[in-house]
Write an enzyme that holds these catalytic residues in place. Sequence first.
Site, PDB file in Angstrom:
ATOM      1  N   HIS A 114      71.669 122.531  95.167  1.00 32.94           N
ATOM      2  CA  HIS A 114      70.490 121.668  95.023  1.00 32.94           C
ATOM      3  C   HIS A 114      69.636 121.705  96.290  1.00 32.94           C
ATOM      4  O   HIS A 114      68.404 121.777  96.223  1.00 32.94           O
ATOM      5  CB  HIS A 114      70.924 120.208  94.781  1.00 32.94           C
ATOM      6  CG  HIS A 114      71.637 119.967  93.500  1.00 32.94           C
ATOM      7  ND1 HIS A 114      72.907 119.426  93.425  1.00 32.94           N
ATOM      8  CD2 HIS A 114      71.254 120.192  92.209  1.00 32.94           C
ATOM      9  CE1 HIS A 114      73.271 119.318  92.159  1.00 32.94           C
ATOM     10  NE2 HIS A 114      72.291 119.776  91.400  1.00 32.94           N
ATOM     11  N   LYS A 133      76.848 109.325  80.584  1.00 31.63           N
ATOM     12  CA  LYS A 133      77.351 110.634  81.015  1.00 31.63           C
ATOM     13  C   LYS A 133      78.662 110.519  81.790  1.00 31.63           C
ATOM     14  O   LYS A 133      79.253 111.531  82.161  1.00 31.63           O
ATOM     15  CB  LYS A 133      76.307 111.315  81.910  1.00 31.63           C
ATOM     16  CG  LYS A 133      75.264 112.135  81.168  1.00 31.63           C
ATOM     17  CD  LYS A 133      74.487 113.016  82.138  1.00 31.63           C
ATOM     18  CE  LYS A 133      73.698 114.097  81.427  1.00 31.63           C
ATOM     19  NZ  LYS A 133      73.090 115.051  82.378  1.00 31.63           N
ATOM     20  N   ARG A 189      69.654 129.078  87.799  1.00 33.76           N
ATOM     21  CA  ARG A 189      70.703 129.927  88.384  1.00 33.76           C
ATOM     22  C   ARG A 189      70.933 131.207  87.608  1.00 33.76           C
ATOM     23  O   ARG A 189      71.432 132.194  88.151  1.00 33.76           O
ATOM     24  CB  ARG A 189      72.024 129.143  88.460  1.00 33.76           C
ATOM     25  CG  ARG A 189      71.993 127.984  89.427  1.00 33.76           C
ATOM     26  CD  ARG A 189      73.150 127.059  89.217  1.00 33.76           C
ATOM     27  NE  ARG A 189      73.078 126.457  87.887  1.00 33.76           N
ATOM     28  CZ  ARG A 189      73.826 125.446  87.475  1.00 33.76           C
ATOM     29  NH1 ARG A 189      74.729 124.938  88.274  1.00 33.76           N
ATOM     30  NH2 ARG A 189      73.689 124.962  86.265  1.00 33.76           N
ATOM     31  N   SER A 241      77.626 121.233  90.267  1.00 32.94           N
ATOM     32  CA  SER A 241      78.355 119.983  90.518  1.00 32.94           C
ATOM     33  C   SER A 241      79.648 119.950  89.696  1.00 32.94           C
ATOM     34  O   SER A 241      80.686 119.501  90.176  1.00 32.94           O
ATOM     35  CB  SER A 241      77.489 118.774  90.145  1.00 32.94           C
ATOM     36  OG  SER A 241      76.329 118.742  90.923  1.00 32.94           O
TER      37      SER A 241
HETATM   38  O1  PNS Z   1      71.141 117.894  86.804  1.00 37.74           O
HETATM   39  P1  PNS Z   1      70.993 117.840  85.317  1.00 37.74           P
HETATM   40  O2  PNS Z   1      72.075 117.006  84.705  1.00 37.74           O
HETATM   41  O3  PNS Z   1      70.899 119.223  84.721  1.00 37.74           O
HETATM   42  O4  PNS Z   1      69.597 117.101  85.046  1.00 37.74           O
HETATM   43  C1  PNS Z   1      69.148 116.898  83.726  1.00 37.74           C
HETATM   44  C2  PNS Z   1      67.948 115.944  83.721  1.00 37.74           C
HETATM   45  C3  PNS Z   1      68.255 114.662  84.480  1.00 37.74           C
HETATM   46  C4  PNS Z   1      66.768 116.615  84.370  1.00 37.74           C
HETATM   47  C5  PNS Z   1      67.615 115.636  82.227  1.00 37.74           C
HETATM   48  O5  PNS Z   1      68.786 115.249  81.573  1.00 37.74           O
HETATM   49  C6  PNS Z   1      66.589 114.536  82.066  1.00 37.74           C
HETATM   50  O6  PNS Z   1      65.436 114.740  82.355  1.00 37.74           O
HETATM   51  N1  PNS Z   1      67.033 113.339  81.634  1.00 37.74           N
HETATM   52  C7  PNS Z   1      66.190 112.184  81.469  1.00 37.74           C
HETATM   53  C8  PNS Z   1      65.933 111.878  79.979  1.00 37.74           C
HETATM   54  C9  PNS Z   1      64.833 112.770  79.433  1.00 37.74           C
HETATM   55  O7  PNS Z   1      63.706 112.756  79.891  1.00 37.74           O
HETATM   56  N2  PNS Z   1      65.188 113.559  78.391  1.00 37.74           N
HETATM   57  C10 PNS Z   1      64.275 114.486  77.766  1.00 37.74           C
HETATM   58  C11 PNS Z   1      64.283 115.840  78.458  1.00 37.74           C
HETATM   59  S1  PNS Z   1      63.242 117.003  77.643  1.00 37.74           S
END
Ligand code: PNS
Length: 166
Positions: A17, A41, A90, A128
């Site tokens: 990150h 989660k 990645r 992670s």
């Molecule tokens: O580090 P991650 O878990 O890959 O991050 C995922 C994240 C937080 C970017 C995604 O789950 C997110 O944006 N969640 C918030 C809810 C949301 O907006 N969902 C619609 C996404 S199109």
Amino acid sequence: MRRAVYPGTFDPITNGHLDILRHVVGLFDEIIVGVLHNPAKHPLFTVDERVEFAREATQGYANVSVASFSGLLVDFCRARDASYIVRGVRNPADLQVEMQMAQMNESLYPEVHTLFVPASPALSFVSSSLVKDIASHGGSVRAFVSDVVNDALVRRIGQNGANAEG
Ligand code: PNS
């Protein structure tokens, strides 16, 4: 003001990150690391802990701040008046998922655009989830996370994997 949100679960923040952040820190006036608060989660670390790790890891950047958010990412971007979302990529599998999320986010909130940043080859295998898995089996993750996160992982999971499922 060119403002971006770098969102994620950050459970915990890794050197991968930070590598992404390092690549974009000069592109924006302000970057907000947005730590998703989503108890569904079942993260290993609380949102306050994840925010604290991210703050500690980014304290050297004057234009980076850290905040938690819940709900839709685009609502967080709108509330913070951010026009960009930064996401690390990645591998091709990441890109496939990220592309769909970027397009969905842009259709929900056309004022926001996603910037994909390729991970450095030396860190493209770091996640992670893998870090937690390795730590839970007693492996060293010192190369992949900060000392603060490493110590927290050892405390939370245990040096030899005790409570690894917790
Ligand atoms: O580090 P991650 O878990 O890959 O991050 C995922 C994240 C937080 C970017 C995604 O789950 C997110 O944006 N969640 C918030 C809810 C949301 O907006 N969902 C619609 C996404 S199109």
